[in-house]
Design a protein around this motif. Structure first.
Motif, PDB file in Angstrom:
ATOM      1  N   GLY A  13       0.694  -1.104  -0.103  1.00 42.77           N
ATOM      2  CA  GLY A  13       0.031  -0.056   0.009  1.00 42.77           C
ATOM      3  C   GLY A  13       0.797   1.401   0.136  1.00 42.77           C
ATOM      4  N   TRP A  14       2.169   1.132   0.131  1.00 41.11           N
ATOM      5  CA  TRP A  14       2.980   2.377   0.132  1.00 41.11           C
ATOM      6  C   TRP A  14       3.136   2.642  -0.962  1.00 41.11           C
ATOM      7  CZ3 TRP A  14       8.189   2.920   3.268  1.00 41.11           C
ATOM      8  CH2 TRP A  14       8.654   4.349   3.109  1.00 41.11           C
ATOM      9  N   THR A  15       2.454   3.583  -1.784  1.00 42.97           N
ATOM     10  CA  THR A  15       2.415   3.994  -3.195  1.00 42.97           C
ATOM     11  C   THR A  15       3.461   5.217  -3.607  1.00 42.97           C
ATOM     12  OG1 THR A  15       0.471   4.944  -3.290  1.00 42.97           O
ATOM     13  CG2 THR A  15       0.713   2.628  -4.033  1.00 42.97           C
ATOM     14  N   ALA A  16       3.130   6.276  -2.543  1.00 38.82           N
ATOM     15  CA  ALA A  16       4.008   7.511  -2.602  1.00 38.82           C
ATOM     16  C   ALA A  16       3.940   8.110  -1.139  1.00 38.82           C
ATOM     17  CB  ALA A  16       3.255   8.381  -3.728  1.00 38.82           C
ATOM     18  N   GLY A  17       4.861   9.253  -1.097  1.00 46.55           N
ATOM     19  CA  GLY A  17       5.005   9.840   0.218  1.00 46.55           C
ATOM     20  C   GLY A  17       5.869   9.198   1.269  1.00 46.55           C
ATOM     21  N   ARG A  18       5.582   9.440   2.641  1.00 44.46           N
ATOM     22  CA  ARG A  18       6.363   9.161   3.780  1.00 44.46           C
ATOM     23  C   ARG A  18       5.878   7.605   4.268  1.00 44.46           C
ATOM     24  NH1 ARG A  18      11.226  10.721   4.400  1.00 44.46           N
ATOM     25  NH2 ARG A  18      11.040  10.401   6.552  1.00 44.46           N
ATOM     26  N   GLY A  19       4.812   7.244   3.721  1.00 49.13           N
ATOM     27  CA  GLY A  19       4.314   5.738   4.050  1.00 49.13           C
ATOM     28  C   GLY A  19       3.020   5.781   4.536  1.00 49.13           C
ATOM     29  N   GLU A  20       2.344   4.792   4.119  1.00 48.01           N
ATOM     30  CA  GLU A  20       0.876   4.476   4.483  1.00 48.01           C
ATOM     31  C   GLU A  20       0.595   4.105   6.107  1.00 48.01           C
ATOM     32  OE1 GLU A  20      -1.433   4.938   2.175  1.00 48.01           O
ATOM     33  OE2 GLU A  20      -0.416   5.559   0.489  1.00 48.01           O
ATOM     34  N   PRO A  21      -0.462   4.514   6.416  1.00 46.44           N
ATOM     35  CA  PRO A  21      -0.546   4.179   8.017  1.00 46.44           C
ATOM     36  C   PRO A  21      -0.769   2.911   8.124  1.00 46.44           C
ATOM     37  CG  PRO A  21      -2.566   5.478   6.886  1.00 46.44           C
ATOM     38  CD  PRO A  21      -1.605   5.786   6.049  1.00 46.44           C
ATOM     39  N   ASN A  22      -1.647   2.103   7.301  1.00 49.98           N
ATOM     40  CA  ASN A  22      -1.916   0.960   7.388  1.00 49.98           C
ATOM     41  C   ASN A  22      -1.080  -0.025   6.927  1.00 49.98           C
ATOM     42  OD1 ASN A  22      -4.232   1.607   9.033  1.00 49.98           O
ATOM     43  ND2 ASN A  22      -5.423   1.968   7.250  1.00 49.98           N
ATOM     44  N   GLY A  23       0.218   0.133   6.098  1.00 48.94           N
ATOM     45  CA  GLY A  23       0.838  -0.602   5.571  1.00 48.94           C
ATOM     46  C   GLY A  23       1.775  -1.232   6.359  1.00 48.94           C
ATOM     47  N   ALA A  24       2.241  -2.636   5.735  1.00 51.16           N
ATOM     48  CA  ALA A  24       3.079  -3.281   6.726  1.00 51.16           C
ATOM     49  C   ALA A  24       4.006  -4.189   5.850  1.00 51.16           C
ATOM     50  CB  ALA A  24       2.301  -4.230   7.244  1.00 51.16           C
ATOM     51  N   PRO A  25       5.277  -4.503   5.917  1.00 53.55           N
ATOM     52  CA  PRO A  25       6.334  -5.255   5.415  1.00 53.55           C
ATOM     53  C   PRO A  25       5.892  -6.518   4.944  1.00 53.55           C
ATOM     54  CG  PRO A  25       7.570  -3.999   7.087  1.00 53.55           C
ATOM     55  CD  PRO A  25       5.787  -4.239   7.328  1.00 53.55           C
ATOM     56  N   ARG A  26       6.362  -7.030   3.653  1.00 51.99           N
ATOM     57  CA  ARG A  26       6.120  -8.480   3.226  1.00 51.99           C
ATOM     58  C   ARG A  26       7.113  -9.322   4.269  1.00 51.99           C
ATOM     59  NH1 ARG A  26       2.840  -7.979  -0.624  1.00 51.99           N
ATOM     60  NH2 ARG A  26       3.213  -5.721  -1.724  1.00 51.99           N
ATOM     61  N   GLY A  27       6.793 -10.482   4.222  1.00 51.23           N
ATOM     62  CA  GLY A  27       7.908 -11.304   5.121  1.00 51.23           C
ATOM     63  C   GLY A  27       8.075 -10.991   6.507  1.00 51.23           C
ATOM     64  N   GLY A  28       6.747 -10.715   6.985  1.00 53.80           N
ATOM     65  CA  GLY A  28       6.542 -10.455   8.344  1.00 53.80           C
ATOM     66  C   GLY A  28       6.438  -8.842   8.619  1.00 53.80           C
ATOM     67  N   PRO A  29       5.013  -8.671   9.101  1.00 54.18           N
ATOM     68  CA  PRO A  29       3.884  -9.453   9.521  1.00 54.18           C
ATOM     69  C   PRO A  29       3.006  -9.869   8.431  1.00 54.18           C
ATOM     70  CG  PRO A  29       3.199  -7.272   9.963  1.00 54.18           C
ATOM     71  CD  PRO A  29       4.883  -7.165   9.486  1.00 54.18           C
ATOM     72  N   ASN A  30       3.162  -8.956   7.134  1.00 51.59           N
ATOM     73  CA  ASN A  30       2.384  -9.602   5.948  1.00 51.59           C
ATOM     74  C   ASN A  30       3.259 -10.739   5.280  1.00 51.59           C
ATOM     75  OD1 ASN A  30       0.367  -7.698   6.024  1.00 51.59           O
ATOM     76  ND2 ASN A  30       1.238  -6.339   4.442  1.00 51.59           N
ATOM     77  N   PRO A  31       2.523 -11.466   4.697  1.00 49.70           N
ATOM     78  CA  PRO A  31       3.217 -12.714   3.981  1.00 49.70           C
ATOM     79  C   PRO A  31       4.254 -12.490   2.936  1.00 49.70           C
ATOM     80  CG  PRO A  31       0.672 -12.933   3.867  1.00 49.70           C
ATOM     81  CD  PRO A  31       0.975 -11.680   4.397  1.00 49.70           C
TER      82      PRO A  31
END
Length: 336
Positions: A91-109
């Motif tokens: 979800g981090w498409t632009a800017g400083r980061g999406e509030p609900n985004g999370a990295p892959r490989g933990g915690p996202n698959p």
């Protein structure tokens, strides 16, 4: 299909599982994964040292590349047959980061599966001149280095850059800094790695094992003024030396913590009295990723690969190799 799962912390608890192949939903695509590369973060996740509160089971590893084999309803961005790479944070498409985004490989698959479904907004087209495993090196290490070099004040011709270490991020940073016309010093405890870095264009080499006060040495290398930018990849045990190496009014891009998260003997007055900017760098957005891809494609830059393993079953071996810290460049895994 097969995928790697982690049900308990520890490399010994990784298992190869048979699961049903997923199907893409609205706005999603199905990607046949072809290769992954490893980051130090992946090792920490598997060991339970990155965040032991993350839910298990988990599919590890954030960085991969593959080919789109099916598209769901309402997809508009990609065609089947396109080789793509997922961005590091969903979800981090632009800017400083999406509030609900999370990295892959933990915690996202993660991407250690023969097939994976992605939101099409989370994908970037791979450069045509790169192989699958080379493209798989870009999402985390490449974008992080690009952000470190260009995401702050930005490196310009003649700038003086100090890079800590010769891992994946460090070598990408070396390539990007030289692309910008910078004068670059790089550190390592291994003279053979330093020689290889020199062959890649490094102007100054610093063996920090032979020279414990390497921060002062680096400052002297740059005429006594210090570095305009320090790519700080060490963390706790290196930060104080990095602050010795940076010039008055310079910038420290804080990226890694391979030597620990707690800083030893940090003296605060030199930071604010010398107007040093300390900037945290945690990968980057899809927008930054696509900006980097344009430069990589135009200049035909390729990541430095150390060794590529074959087959999902060899993932534990590749992770063990990463844990030894002897590699120069990226460790990859090519799917069967």
């Amino acid at each position: 299909m097969k995928q790697i799962e982690l049900s308990k912390w520890g490399i010994e608890n990784l298992k190869l599982a048979d699961v049903e192949r997923p199907e893409p939903g609205p706005g999603q695509v199905l990607v046949r994964m072809e290769a992954v590369t490893l980051n130090f973060r992946d090792l920490l996740v598997v060991q339970g040292l990155y965040n032991p509160k993350m839910p298990l089971p988990l599919i590890p590893v954030s960085d991969g590349a593959g080919t789109i084999v099916a598209t769901g309803p309402e997809t508009m961005k990609f065609d089947e047959g396109t080789r793509v790479m997922p961005i590091h944070v969903s979800g981090w498409t632009a800017g400083r980061g999406e509030p609900n985004g999370a990295p892959r490989g933990g915690p996202n698959p993660g991407v250690l599966a023969e097939y994976a479904v992605f939101d099409e907004r989370d994908l970037v087209v791979a450069p045509e001149h790169l192989s699958a495993v080379e493209a798989a090196a870009l999402p985390c290490a490449g974008v992080t280095a690009w952000n470190g070099i260009f995401g702050g004040r930005g490196v310009t011709p003649g700038a003086r850059v100090l890079i800590l270490g010769t891992g994946g991020v460090g070598l990408f940073a070396l390539q990007f800094a030289k692309l910008a016309g910078a004068e670059v010093a790089i550190t390592s405890k291994d003279d053979e790695k330093l020689i290889k870095a020199k062959e890649m264009g490094a102007d100054h080499l610093v063996n920090y094992l032979d020279n414990p006060d390497w921060g002062v040495t680096a400052r002297d290398i740059f005429g006594g003024d210090g570095a305009d930018l320090v790519i700080e990849l060490g963390g706790g045990r290196t930060m104080s030396q990095s602050l010795r190496a940076v010039r008055r009014g310079g910038e420290v891009a804080m990226i890694g913590s391979v030597t620990g998260a707690e800083v030893e003997r940090l003296n605060l007055p030199p930071i604010f009295m010398r107007n040093v900017t300390m900037r945290g760098v945690a990968v980057g957005s899809r927008e930054l990723f696509e900006e980097m891809i344009k430069a990589i494609a135009h200049h035909r830059i390729a990541p430095v690969m150390n060794k590529t393993y074959r087959g999902l079953a060899s993932f534990s071996d590749s992770l063990e190799a990463l844990s030894k810290g002897e590699h120069f460049g990226k460790i990859g895994l090519l799917f069967d």
